[in-house]
Design an enzyme around this catalytic site. Structure first.
Site, short mmCIF file in Angstrom:
data_model
loop_
_atom_site.label_atom_id
_atom_site.label_comp_id
_atom_site.label_asym_id
_atom_site.label_seq_id
_atom_site.Cartn_x
_atom_site.Cartn_y
_atom_site.Cartn_z
N TRP A 1 0.82 -1.19 0.00
CA TRP A 1 0.00 0.00 0.00
C TRP A 1 0.86 1.25 0.00
O TRP A 1 2.01 1.23 0.46
CB TRP A 1 -0.90 -0.01 1.23
CG TRP A 1 -1.79 -1.22 1.29
CD1 TRP A 1 -2.57 -1.73 0.28
CD2 TRP A 1 -1.98 -2.08 2.40
NE1 TRP A 1 -3.26 -2.83 0.71
CE2 TRP A 1 -2.91 -3.08 2.01
CE3 TRP A 1 -1.46 -2.10 3.70
CZ2 TRP A 1 -3.33 -4.09 2.86
CZ3 TRP A 1 -1.88 -3.11 4.54
CH2 TRP A 1 -2.81 -4.09 4.13
N ILE B 1 2.63 2.51 3.30
CA ILE B 1 3.62 1.65 3.95
C ILE B 1 4.64 1.15 2.92
O ILE B 1 5.81 1.51 2.93
CB ILE B 1 2.93 0.45 4.65
CG1 ILE B 1 1.98 0.94 5.74
CG2 ILE B 1 3.97 -0.50 5.25
CD1 ILE B 1 1.09 -0.15 6.34
N CYS B 2 4.16 0.31 2.00
CA CYS B 2 5.06 -0.40 1.10
C CYS B 2 5.69 0.48 0.03
O CYS B 2 6.71 0.12 -0.54
CB CYS B 2 4.31 -1.55 0.45
SG CYS B 2 3.57 -2.67 1.65
N LEU B 3 5.07 1.64 -0.24
CA LEU B 3 5.67 2.60 -1.16
C LEU B 3 6.40 3.71 -0.41
O LEU B 3 7.54 4.06 -0.75
CB LEU B 3 4.61 3.20 -2.08
CG LEU B 3 5.10 4.24 -3.10
CD1 LEU B 3 6.16 3.64 -4.03
CD2 LEU B 3 3.93 4.80 -3.91
N PRO C 1 10.16 2.66 1.35
CA PRO C 1 11.32 2.57 0.47
C PRO C 1 11.60 3.85 -0.30
O PRO C 1 12.76 4.18 -0.58
CB PRO C 1 10.97 1.41 -0.48
CG PRO C 1 9.50 1.29 -0.42
CD PRO C 1 9.11 1.70 0.97
#
Length: 215
Positions: A114, A117-119, A122
């Site tokens: 999502w 978080i996941c984008l 990083p």
């Protein structure tokens, strides 16, 4: 990151693409966008990367529970096995960082599920490591519209460049005289470009039809 002038625009020769966690489990709780639209957009983005020879790194999280990469993206790169992580922050996984660095590209285009978080993790981390990061906002999505929007704002504040997938196409193409890629983009945009694809399909049909036969 240069934010204006010609050098601020994306050139496919300078870019790598990192696609993060486009898995069934992640799509199941995507509420910032219509999920099938995000799915279509990320598949279109992946196809453009392949057409423009942009090196692409695929990564997923906890495959045993979260599932495989969605088939539409995997089909674009059938021989590439996604990097399966346990780390939530993709950029903390040395295999991912090494794969991106091995491309030799300094401009990294990222999309993921999502967004918050996941984008975001990083993207912010990679910017701190000196890379120029472009986030593809419509090939990513969050658990709510607020979660997505706040994450985009946070990444912009950290120095990320926000774009949509068809805007990236325009910068990669840059010149309609680059006929070696124009023909290849038409079926991609027709399939994944929504109303723009419909218009391009109509235009391509007219161009292929002799004027005397048009009624």
């Amino acid at each position: 990151m240069k934010t204006n002038g010609l050098e601020a625009l994306l050139d496919p020769k300078d870019c790598a693409l990192l696609l993060i966690d486009h898995q069934a489990f992640q799509f199941s709780n995507l509420h910032s966008h219509e999920p099938t639209l995000v799915l279509s957009n990320v598949i279109g983005l992946a196809k453009l990367a392949k057409l423009f020879n942009v090196p692409t790194v695929l990564t997923i999280v906890s495959e045993a529970r979260g599932g495989h990469l969605v088939p539409g993206v995997q089909a674009v790169f059938p021989d590439q096995k996604p990097i399966n992580r346990t780390l939530i922050n993709t950029w903390q996984d040395k295999r991912v960082v090494d794969a991106v660095k091995a491309t030799g590209r300094k401009k990294i285009v990222m999309a993921g599920l999502w967004t918050e978080i996941c984008l975001a993790m990083p993207a912010i981390h990679a910017i701190g490591d000196g890379l120029e990061v472009t986030i593809v906002t419509d090939a990513s999505g969050g658990v709510s519209r607020e979660a997505h929007d706040m994450a985009v704002l946070r990444m912009i504040r950290a120095g990320a460049n926000p774009m949509t997938w068809m805007a990236i196409y325009a910068e990669w193409q840059r010149d309609w005289a680059r006929t070696e890629t124009v023909a290849g983009t038409i079926p991609i945009l027709v399939e994944h470009g929504g109303a723009t694809g419909v218009v391009l399909g109509w235009e391509a049909q007219l161009l292929a039809t002799p004027p005397d036969s048009v009624r």
